[in-house]
Design a protein around this motif. Sequence first.
Motif, short mmCIF file in Angstrom:
data_model
loop_
_atom_site.label_atom_id
_atom_site.label_comp_id
_atom_site.label_asym_id
_atom_site.label_seq_id
_atom_site.Cartn_x
_atom_site.Cartn_y
_atom_site.Cartn_z
N GLU A 73 36.64 39.14 27.76
CA GLU A 73 36.58 40.37 28.26
C GLU A 73 35.55 40.98 28.93
O GLU A 73 36.11 41.55 30.30
CB GLU A 73 34.88 40.30 27.01
N TRP A 74 35.57 39.76 30.36
CA TRP A 74 35.01 39.65 31.33
C TRP A 74 36.88 40.00 33.02
O TRP A 74 36.42 40.74 33.51
CB TRP A 74 34.36 38.53 32.29
N LEU A 75 37.82 39.47 31.97
CA LEU A 75 38.96 39.36 32.54
C LEU A 75 39.26 40.82 32.22
O LEU A 75 40.13 41.44 33.57
CB LEU A 75 39.96 38.61 32.37
N TYR A 76 39.13 40.78 31.46
CA TYR A 76 39.65 43.06 30.46
C TYR A 76 39.19 43.84 32.00
O TYR A 76 39.36 44.48 31.87
CB TYR A 76 39.84 42.99 29.73
N ALA A 77 38.11 43.44 32.04
CA ALA A 77 37.07 44.65 32.65
C ALA A 77 37.29 44.51 34.36
O ALA A 77 36.86 45.68 35.07
CB ALA A 77 35.55 43.69 32.58
N HIS A 78 37.05 43.37 34.46
CA HIS A 78 37.80 43.02 36.36
C HIS A 78 39.30 42.90 36.15
O HIS A 78 39.53 42.49 37.39
CB HIS A 78 36.64 41.88 36.91
N ARG A 79 39.56 43.61 36.13
CA ARG A 79 41.61 43.44 35.99
C ARG A 79 41.52 44.14 36.95
O ARG A 79 42.81 43.81 37.86
CB ARG A 79 42.25 43.84 35.11
N GLY A 80 41.43 45.65 37.40
CA GLY A 80 41.25 45.94 38.70
C GLY A 80 40.84 45.28 40.08
O GLY A 80 41.88 44.72 40.81
N GLU A 81 39.99 44.77 39.94
CA GLU A 81 39.34 43.59 41.37
C GLU A 81 40.57 42.71 41.24
O GLU A 81 40.58 41.96 42.33
CB GLU A 81 38.15 43.22 41.19
N LEU A 82 40.26 42.62 39.94
CA LEU A 82 41.64 40.48 39.98
C LEU A 82 42.89 40.99 40.69
O LEU A 82 43.75 40.08 41.23
CB LEU A 82 41.92 40.06 39.05
N ALA A 83 43.07 42.16 40.43
CA ALA A 83 45.18 42.89 41.00
C ALA A 83 44.77 42.71 42.67
O ALA A 83 45.56 42.78 42.92
CB ALA A 83 45.37 44.31 40.26
N ARG A 84 43.76 43.54 42.82
CA ARG A 84 43.29 43.37 43.95
C ARG A 84 43.33 43.13 45.16
O ARG A 84 44.13 41.75 45.91
CB ARG A 84 42.18 44.71 44.75
N LEU A 85 42.78 41.65 44.35
CA LEU A 85 42.37 40.21 44.93
C LEU A 85 43.94 38.98 45.25
O LEU A 85 43.82 38.65 46.08
CB LEU A 85 41.48 39.53 44.24
N ARG A 86 44.71 39.39 43.63
CA ARG A 86 45.69 38.84 44.29
C ARG A 86 46.94 39.82 45.39
O ARG A 86 47.52 39.03 45.49
CB ARG A 86 46.50 38.85 42.78
#
Length: 659
Positions: free
Chosen positions: A637-650
């Motif tokens: 659930e955490w990974l899905y909710a912060h998928r946008g931030e994770l994409a920008r971080l990558r």
Amino acid sequence: MSFLNPLAFALAALAVPIVALYFLKLQREEQVISSTYLWRTLVRDNVANAPWQRLRPNLLLLLQLMMLASLVLALARPFTWSEATTGDHLILILDTSASMQATDVLPNRLSEAAQQAQRLIEHLPATARVTIIAASDSANVLVASSTDRGSAERALRSLRAGAGGSDLSAALSLASAIAARERDPEIVILSDGNVTLPRPLPPLPSRIRYIPIGRGAATPDAVVPNQAITMLALRRTAGGQALSAFVQVTHFGSTPVARRLLLYADGQPVAARMLTLQPYQPQPLTFDDLPSDASSIEARLDGRDFLALDDAAWAVPPTPSALKVDLISRGNRFLETALALLPGLEVTRIAPEEYQVPSPAPSAVSSDLTIFDHVALPEELPGGALLILAPISSTQLFSVTGAIKQPTAIAARADEPLLRYVDLRGLQIQEAVRIPLPDWARAIITADGPDARCAPPTSASSVSSPEAVCPLLLVGQAEGRRVAVLAFDLRRSDLPLRVAFPVLLANLLDYLSIEAKAGSTPEPVRPGKPHRLPLPPDATTVTVTKPDGTAVRIEAGSGLVTFSDTTQLGIYTVEANGRFQRFAVNLFDVNESAIAPKNALPLQGAVGPESGHEVSKSRQEWWRWMAWLALALLMGEWLYAHRGELARLRAAIATMRSG
């Protein structure tokens, strides 16, 4: 499944506020702007006055509800009851016989037995000791009186089912000896019940429990169907020009099934036959005219069942050996020529006045077959098979009651195997001996014509029917040997001038030499049993190549080596001084092929569902698995909710690496 803390289900009410949060409409801060013309779509939800919105499918909501359900289940502490041991020393006997390779429970029965053994060990007190014994044709102690749970787990993982039977005598003796030294031991047998128990069964100094393994093992009438090749034997036909295979297939089930049987000669298909198998009725089959130069024959059932181990069998041809024949005759050029054309015969012609019946002593040299060609038979007949041509008078085996003039020869049966490829049409016979059919014989060729009826018997020899048609050729088993009688002289017929004559003679010799050839047929070798290898006298080493291709080198001492590593099924090749021989190892064990599990064993002092004794139970809780599941859902659930931030971080990391 039960729960130790069912009040925890009240926490499921937390799902209501979680869902309610997704009904509330997003409230935004009001700002004064010059125009909303380009923002009409974005502010459309602010136009409505209601604070709620329609619930839309949302993956976050689903993950949060699943995480809440997992947490509630973990707090409720679900558990199941399982069998447990309460003694100080648990002695496990695991069946590793061939039937434990059955796949009616996945991946197989032995794996299921190992898992159940592992669960028993997990519920033991920390100070309790464990002994693990693998039982097949012999017993092997894998772990002896140990508190090391890791070594016990490794031993269970290393278990492999063999290809032989299971005799629990040695395993129970070992377990009894170990239990006799303990204060509170318990013996547990994990098996499908297809085992051999010692007779008589000795008293056991501890509690003993049998845990049945297999599909439906807890019920007394479990059925697990299986088809097996229960016999394969080869023999050479007369003259050694072809091989004949005898195959027996048995169906262990409750309803008829259809299987296809294939035969291979040196890996090449040579025959196939469709079978309809009835439950527990062995079906014998014969395959003729197989290649005589084949080094091995394999029979295989096409398709799959629950035990693949007995779906294939192998055989090696018997070693060619000459058939010793004594021909008692005053001279018969036709017969001697036909015998000379048949390979594999050692024919000795003896004049009637010089013939002496060999002594029945075991050391005396006797022939495999004796042919009496239109001569008087001795009062005492020789041992071995007999072929009697145109007998002159009655004997202890049959009566001669006269003569038949110019009989017409007809086959007694249209499918008579002894008349295979023999054409009797137009056969001319001047005269034949009238022989009423004895009880021990069956007619192969009968006489037809006005004078073809046999008279009632005039001697002690009885006949099957006084009105029977006289036989011109009869065969049967009399006084422990095979006998064939041809009622007419070859020189007073045109049979020797026909193509049918050598064929009929070869068929008769093939029939009469069955017992003699049986002695040259290799004995079947059972898995795990030692096999004696006869070697040349000058052989010093021998190399045995097993079915999987691995080779074993053995020092030969006195020309005879016993090879014990016969755990694989298939063909073994033995090489000594450049000479090769082969032998086959097959299962051929009805007890292992009948894989229906038994729900009880006749063990004294045993506990289990059929014994009436109560089996100890223990709780097996599942809350840890629920907690791990809730943690995994939370991470998802955490990974899905912060998928946008994770994409920008990558993307930022990728930019830094490229720059």
